[in-house]
Design a protein around this motif. Structure first.
Motif, PDB file in Angstrom:
ATOM      1  N   MET A 139       0.813  -1.220   0.000  1.00  0.00           N
ATOM      2  CA  MET A 139       0.000   0.000   0.000  1.00  0.00           C
ATOM      3  C   MET A 139       0.846   1.270   0.000  1.00  0.00           C
ATOM      4  O   MET A 139       0.302   2.372  -0.079  1.00  0.00           O
ATOM      5  N   GLU A 140       2.161   1.118   0.104  1.00  0.00           N
ATOM      6  CA  GLU A 140       3.098   2.246   0.161  1.00  0.00           C
ATOM      7  C   GLU A 140       2.739   3.197   1.306  1.00  0.00           C
ATOM      8  O   GLU A 140       2.661   4.413   1.140  1.00  0.00           O
ATOM      9  N   LEU A 141       2.535   2.599   2.488  1.00  0.00           N
ATOM     10  CA  LEU A 141       2.193   3.342   3.689  1.00  0.00           C
ATOM     11  C   LEU A 141       3.260   3.151   4.759  1.00  0.00           C
ATOM     12  O   LEU A 141       3.948   2.121   4.790  1.00  0.00           O
ATOM     13  N   ASP A 142       3.370   4.127   5.638  1.00  0.00           N
ATOM     14  CA  ASP A 142       4.258   4.001   6.787  1.00  0.00           C
ATOM     15  C   ASP A 142       3.578   3.277   7.945  1.00  0.00           C
ATOM     16  O   ASP A 142       4.246   2.676   8.788  1.00  0.00           O
ATOM     17  N   TYR A 143       2.248   3.364   7.994  1.00  0.00           N
ATOM     18  CA  TYR A 143       1.498   2.741   9.080  1.00  0.00           C
ATOM     19  C   TYR A 143       0.071   2.506   8.628  1.00  0.00           C
ATOM     20  O   TYR A 143      -0.403   3.113   7.658  1.00  0.00           O
TER      21      TYR A 143
ATOM     22  N   ILE B  61       3.782  -4.319  17.420  1.00  0.00           N
ATOM     23  CA  ILE B  61       3.523  -3.593  16.169  1.00  0.00           C
ATOM     24  C   ILE B  61       3.115  -2.153  16.459  1.00  0.00           C
ATOM     25  O   ILE B  61       3.557  -1.215  15.781  1.00  0.00           O
ATOM     26  N   VAL B  62       2.292  -1.951  17.479  1.00  0.00           N
ATOM     27  CA  VAL B  62       1.896  -0.591  17.848  1.00  0.00           C
ATOM     28  C   VAL B  62       3.106   0.189  18.366  1.00  0.00           C
ATOM     29  O   VAL B  62       3.315   1.356  18.018  1.00  0.00           O
ATOM     30  N   ARG B  63       3.906  -0.454  19.190  1.00  0.00           N
ATOM     31  CA  ARG B  63       5.082   0.227  19.740  1.00  0.00           C
ATOM     32  C   ARG B  63       6.108   0.552  18.665  1.00  0.00           C
ATOM     33  O   ARG B  63       6.881   1.513  18.811  1.00  0.00           O
ATOM     34  N   GLN B  64       6.118  -0.195  17.568  1.00  0.00           N
ATOM     35  CA  GLN B  64       6.977   0.118  16.423  1.00  0.00           C
ATOM     36  C   GLN B  64       6.454   1.307  15.621  1.00  0.00           C
ATOM     37  O   GLN B  64       7.181   1.865  14.801  1.00  0.00           O
ATOM     38  N   GLY B  65       5.194   1.672  15.824  1.00  0.00           N
ATOM     39  CA  GLY B  65       4.581   2.743  15.049  1.00  0.00           C
ATOM     40  C   GLY B  65       4.009   2.290  13.720  1.00  0.00           C
ATOM     41  O   GLY B  65       3.650   3.121  12.885  1.00  0.00           O
ATOM     42  N   LYS B  66       3.875   0.982  13.537  1.00  0.00           N
ATOM     43  CA  LYS B  66       3.351   0.464  12.268  1.00  0.00           C
ATOM     44  C   LYS B  66       1.825   0.356  12.265  1.00  0.00           C
ATOM     45  O   LYS B  66       1.225   0.138  11.216  1.00  0.00           O
ATOM     46  N   ALA B  67       1.213   0.495  13.422  1.00  0.00           N
ATOM     47  CA  ALA B  67      -0.248   0.551  13.539  1.00  0.00           C
ATOM     48  C   ALA B  67      -0.587   1.456  14.715  1.00  0.00           C
ATOM     49  O   ALA B  67       0.124   1.476  15.720  1.00  0.00           O
ATOM     50  N   LEU B  68      -1.667   2.217  14.579  1.00  0.00           N
ATOM     51  CA  LEU B  68      -2.090   3.087  15.676  1.00  0.00           C
ATOM     52  C   LEU B  68      -2.953   2.339  16.682  1.00  0.00           C
ATOM     53  O   LEU B  68      -2.901   2.621  17.881  1.00  0.00           O
ATOM     54  N   TYR B  69      -3.758   1.393  16.184  1.00  0.00           N
ATOM     55  CA  TYR B  69      -4.661   0.621  17.028  1.00  0.00           C
ATOM     56  C   TYR B  69      -4.605  -0.841  16.593  1.00  0.00           C
ATOM     57  O   TYR B  69      -4.194  -1.149  15.478  1.00  0.00           O
TER      58      TYR B  69
END
Length: 330
Positions: free
Chosen positions: A127-131, A156-164
Motif C-alpha cells: 500500500m506504500e504506507l508508513d502505518y 507492532i503498535v510500539r513500532q509505530g506500524k499501527a495506531l490501534y
C-alpha cells in the motif's frame, strides 16, 4: 482528471465512537474483500473508493489475502491512494489484517509473531504506507499461545506500524482472554470484527456483551448476509450474481424457500419503512448502538449510495423489532 473530494463529505455521515476510545468510525465502512483485486476492473474499484469518500466513508478495510490473487487488493488500494488521496491520508482510517494463509511454509498462516510482523511489513509495502490505523489478527490460532499473538500486536503498535489493534472472528471467551492480555500489555484492543446480520446472530451469544463490558467497539461484516438480505434474489437468481457461480461464498442451495420466504417478508417490512431491504438490514445491525459500524462490500457505486442513503432512517419502533423477530423465527 485529478480527483477533488466533495466539500460536503462530512455533512450527513453518522460517526460513532469506537468503544471508549477517541476513535470514531463512520456508521458504514467499505470493505475491499471482493471487487478490488487483480482480476477486477481497476477503474471500477477506484470509482467506488472515490464515491465512498465523497459520502463521508473514511474507513477502508483490507487484509493481506484480499484479492484475488492474495495481496492484490492492497496493491490496487495503494495505487488509488497515491493517485487520488495523497493529501487526505489523515482523514482516512485504513485497516488490514493477517491470520489466513498468505504464503507457503510454516510461517505464512495463523498467529505467530513471525507471521504477523512479516505480514504487516508486506502489507505496508503493497500500500506504500508508513502505518495502518488498525491492524487485526484475522482469526484465532488454536496452536500458538494467545500471549504470543497479542504480544506481536502490542509490539507492532510500539513500532509505530499501527495506531490501534483489533481482533476478528474470535468467540466470546477467547476474545475476553485476548482483551485482558492486551490491556495488561498497555495496548488495548479497540475493535472486534465479527460476522453479524439478521440471518447470522452468533455475535449475540455473549460476544457483544464482552465487548460492551470492556469498552471495545465492533464492526459487523456481512451485514447483508452474502447479499441475501437485499432485493436481488426475490424473483430468482440473476445470472451475474454470487449465487449464479460468481462466488465460492454463496451457493444456490443456500437460497431455500424457507430463507427466501423470510427475505420476502422482511422486504415488505422495509418497504413499509420507506427503505430498501439492504438499508433496513444495515440499520438493524446498528440498532441500539452496540455495533460501531456496518462493513459493506460493493461491486458498483450505486450500492454504496444505497447503503449511505439508508442512514437517514436508523430508528426502529418496538413493533417493527417485534415483527422482524417473528419473521426470523419463522
Amino acid at each position: 482528471m485529478s480527483y477533488i473530494p466533495s466539500n460536503e463529505r462530512y455533512d450527513s455521515m453518522v460517526y460513532n465512537r469506537c468503544g471508549q476510545t477517541g476513535l470514531k468510525l463512520p456508521a458504514v465502512s467499505l470493505g475491499l474483500w471482493h471487487n478490488f483485486g487483480g482480476l477486477d476492473v481497476y477503474e471500477n474499484g477506484r470509482a467506488m473508493v472515490r464515491r465512498a469518500f465523497d459520502l463521508g466513508i473514511t474507513h477502508f478495510d483490507l487484509a493481506n489475502n484480499y484479492g484475488p490473487p492474495p495481496g492484490s487488493a492492497e496493491e490496487n488500494f495503494g495505487s488509488i491512494l497515491k493517485a487520488d488521496f495523497a493529501g487526505y491520508r489523515d482523514e482516512m482510517i485504513i485497516s488490514t489484517k493477517a491470520g489466513y494463509l498468505m504464503w507457503p511454509g510454516p510461517y505464512g498462516d495463523f498467529g505467530s509473531r513471525k507471521y504477523l510482523i512479516s505480514s504487516l511489513d508486506q502489507s505496508l509495502k503493497r500500500m506504500e504506507l508508513d502505518y495502518v490505523d488498525i491492524f487485526y489478527h484475522h482469526r484465532p490460532d488454536p496452536n500458538t499461545p494467545l500471549e504470543e499473538t497479542m504480544g506481536a500486536l502490542d509490539h507492532i503498535v510500539r513500532q509505530g506500524k499501527a495506531l490501534y489493534v483489533g481482533i476478528s472472528n474470535y468467540g466470546a471467551e477467547r476474545a475476553k482472554e485476548a482483551l485482558t492480555i492486551l490491556k495488561r500489555l498497555g495496548t488495548p484492543v479497540v475493535i472486534h470484527q465479527p460476522r453479524y446480520s439478521m440471518l447470522d446472530r452468533g455475535a449475540e451469544n455473549g460476544l457483544l456483551d464482552v465487548l460492551e463490558e470492556a469498552g471495545v467497539g465492533s464492526i459487523a461484516y456481512s451485514p447483508l448476509y452474502k447479499g441475501i438480505l437485499t432485493d436481488r434474489y426475490l424473483n430468482g437468481i440473476p445470472q451475474d450474481s454470487r449465487a449464479a457461480g460468481k462466488s465460492v461464498f454463496l451457493k444456490p442451495e443456500e437460497l431455500t424457500e424457507e430463507v427466501l420466504g423470510k427475505v420476502r417478508k422482511l422486504n415488505e417490512l422495509a418497504a413499509q419503512r420507506g427503505q430498501k431491504l439492504s438499508q433496513m438490514a444495515i440499520a438493524w445491525v446498528l440498532r441500539g448502538g452496540r455495533v460501531t459500524s456496518a462493513l459493506i462490500g460493493a461491486s458498483k457505486v450505486s450500492q454504496i449510495d444505497d447503503a449511505v442513503a439508508g442512514l437517514s432512517w436508523l430508528e426502529f419502533s418496538q413493533d417493527e423489532l417485534d415483527a422482524i423477530e417473528a419473521i426470523l423465527k419463522g
